[in-house]
Design a protein around this motif. Structure first.
Motif, PDB file in Angstrom:
ATOM      1  N   TYR A  31      47.624  54.779 -26.849  1.00  0.00           N
ATOM      2  CA  TYR A  31      47.333  54.194 -25.530  1.00  0.00           C
ATOM      3  C   TYR A  31      48.608  53.605 -24.926  1.00  0.00           C
ATOM      4  CZ  TYR A  31      45.486  50.975 -22.021  1.00  0.00           C
ATOM      5  OH  TYR A  31      45.237  50.297 -20.858  1.00  0.00           O
ATOM      6  N   SER A  60      43.352  57.725 -16.948  1.00  0.00           N
ATOM      7  CA  SER A  60      42.574  57.178 -18.066  1.00  0.00           C
ATOM      8  C   SER A  60      42.984  55.758 -18.421  1.00  0.00           C
ATOM      9  CB  SER A  60      42.742  58.084 -19.299  1.00  0.00           C
ATOM     10  OG  SER A  60      42.363  59.398 -19.024  1.00  0.00           O
ATOM     11  N   ASN A  63      40.208  53.746 -19.475  1.00  0.00           N
ATOM     12  CA  ASN A  63      39.280  54.520 -20.314  1.00  0.00           C
ATOM     13  C   ASN A  63      39.862  54.643 -21.721  1.00  0.00           C
ATOM     14  OD1 ASN A  63      37.286  56.165 -21.300  1.00  0.00           O
ATOM     15  ND2 ASN A  63      37.718  57.899 -19.971  1.00  0.00           N
ATOM     16  N   ARG A  66      38.809  57.464 -24.207  1.00  0.00           N
ATOM     17  CA  ARG A  66      39.448  58.780 -24.116  1.00  0.00           C
ATOM     18  C   ARG A  66      40.672  58.846 -25.032  1.00  0.00           C
ATOM     19  NH1 ARG A  66      39.557  63.038 -20.533  1.00  0.00           N
ATOM     20  NH2 ARG A  66      38.079  61.963 -19.184  1.00  0.00           N
ATOM     21  N   ASP A  69      39.474  59.232 -28.588  1.00  0.00           N
ATOM     22  CA  ASP A  69      39.106  60.621 -28.878  1.00  0.00           C
ATOM     23  C   ASP A  69      40.333  61.451 -29.206  1.00  0.00           C
ATOM     24  OD1 ASP A  69      36.434  60.142 -28.526  1.00  0.00           O
ATOM     25  OD2 ASP A  69      36.372  60.870 -26.459  1.00  0.00           O
ATOM     26  N   ARG A  70      41.360  61.346 -28.361  1.00  0.00           N
ATOM     27  CA  ARG A  70      42.569  62.140 -28.574  1.00  0.00           C
ATOM     28  C   ARG A  70      43.280  61.712 -29.852  1.00  0.00           C
ATOM     29  NH1 ARG A  70      39.764  63.804 -25.350  1.00  0.00           N
ATOM     30  NH2 ARG A  70      40.212  64.659 -23.286  1.00  0.00           N
ATOM     31  N   GLU A 225      31.419  60.285 -30.764  1.00  0.00           N
ATOM     32  CA  GLU A 225      32.058  59.966 -29.491  1.00  0.00           C
ATOM     33  C   GLU A 225      31.611  58.583 -29.009  1.00  0.00           C
ATOM     34  OE1 GLU A 225      31.133  62.991 -26.732  1.00  0.00           O
ATOM     35  OE2 GLU A 225      32.412  64.510 -27.675  1.00  0.00           O
ATOM     36  N   GLN A 297      32.105  70.779 -18.160  1.00  0.00           N
ATOM     37  CA  GLN A 297      33.151  70.096 -17.402  1.00  0.00           C
ATOM     38  C   GLN A 297      33.021  70.357 -15.903  1.00  0.00           C
ATOM     39  OE1 GLN A 297      35.272  67.933 -18.421  1.00  0.00           O
ATOM     40  NE2 GLN A 297      35.131  68.113 -20.642  1.00  0.00           N
TER      41      GLN A 297
END
Length: 352
Positions: A31, A60, A63, A66, A69-70, A225, A297
């Motif tokens: 991040y 992001s 967020n 996100r 997740d990555r 998730e 998406q």
């Protein structure tokens, strides 16, 4: 099941647990790295890849899930090499029932099924993509017509719900991002789940048990998730990833989430595993997986879920077109079509 095969299955379980924990550790660092790129590239003409990363990080900024997740995905890829070495894949000449990263054509259909060359691969890839994306997009359009969703540029839904966030739908941008996400995620996940892991599970178990076991693992990983609306007070804190991880694990005791999302993902995993097993290749599952992600998406980028629906409606479809009984039914229909298609083609010349 042999002692070595059992050991491999446990090693895979340990791999996923360690990947999740390492992802939680790395999430705040990733991040901060993303925010650094966002600050450096803002308003500047830099390398196209760096500019794209900076723009993605700025979008992001609020967020953190996100980035989590990555981070988990990065950790899984980082640990894949050590996992392969731990499993000692590809060493020596495999016996008749062993699985390896080198897969000869004549091994398809044996215990521990190996991947085989597939001359019809590109056709199956395209068919899988069109089938999965087509069914999901048509169902999304029908659900929007029925008032479960509203187009982002519409003033109200079909049931009269006023859209408070009317925005322009930038179809070019939506489709481009969807294609990129579908390509990257489908290739990586199919290589990992249906390429490497299903091969190991097939060596350890009977085909039906291997397909079901791997699909449960696939669903559990995707169910990890972050729940919608999850927030972290300080995303730069060293324990930020573990704060979010606690919210994710709490998600498993939500019966509505289990019924609405987990079983839909499980059905998708079963279809992908069956497609890989019946074709002895990854072309068809990659096409199916990419089609589902693309449709999801695109639809997500073009609609908003309608919040004022009765609670009972959430059993039919949740806040996305991948949740509820409708997506579950679509996965079943897709699986039936895959079974019919692969049954007709499995003995055709050129299908190795």
């Amino acid at each position: 099941m042999s002692r070595y095969a059992q050991s491999d299955v446990w090693k895979i379980a340990a791999y996923f647990v360690v990947s999740l924990l390492l992802g939680a550790v790395l999430a705040p660092w990733i991040y901060n790295f993303g925010m650094g790129i966002a600050e450096v590239t803002e308003g500047k003409d830099t390398n196209s890849l760096v500019s794209w990363l900076g723009a993605a990080a700025r979008r992001s900024q609020d967020n953190f899930p996100r980035f989590f997740d990555r981070s988990v995905l990065f950790s899984a890829l980082l640990l894949l090499g050590p996992l392969v070495a731990w499993l000692r894949l590809g060493r020596g000449k495999p016996s008749c029932g062993d699985w390896s990263l080198y897969i000869p054509e004549n091994a398809a259909g044996r215990p521990g099924q190996r991947l085989a060359k597939n001359r019809r691969g590109p056709v199956e890839l395209l068919f899988g993509f069109m089938l999965a994306a087509g069914l999901l997009l048509v169902s999304g359009w029908l659900l929007t017509t029925a008032g479960f969703f509203v187009w982002r540029d519409a003033g109200a839904s079909a049931r009269g719900w006023v859209n408070p966030l009317v925005t322009e739908i930038k179809w070019g941008s939506v489709i481009r991002r969807a294609l990129i996400a579908a390509t990257i995620v489908a290739v990586i996940e199919e290589f990992l789940f249906r390429g490497v892991l299903l091969g190991i599970f097939l060596r350890a178990m009977q085909p039906a048990a291997a397909i079901v076991s791997l699909s449960v693992l696939f669903a559990a990983v995707h169910f990890l998730e972050p729940p919608r609306g999850a927030t972290v007070p300080d995303p730069e804190a060293l324990d930020a990833g573990f704060v979010l991880l606690g919210q994710i694990l709490h998600h498993f005791i939500d019966p509505l989430a289990l019924a609405g999302r987990f079983f839909s993902i499980l059905a998708v995993g079963l279809v992908l595993a069956v497609a890989r097993y019946r074709t002895a290749s990854l072309w068809l599952p990659i096409g199916l997986h990419a089609g589902w992600i693309f449709a999801y998406q695109v639809f997500k980028g073009a609609t908003w879920p309608v919040a004022q629906l009765p609670a009972s409606s959430k059993l039919l479809v949740g806040s996305t077109i991948l949740e509820g009984l409708v997506p579950l039914g679509l996965a079943v229909v897709t699986g039936m079509l895959v079974m019919a298609m692969t049954e007709r083609r499995k003995n055709l010349p050129g299908h190795g």
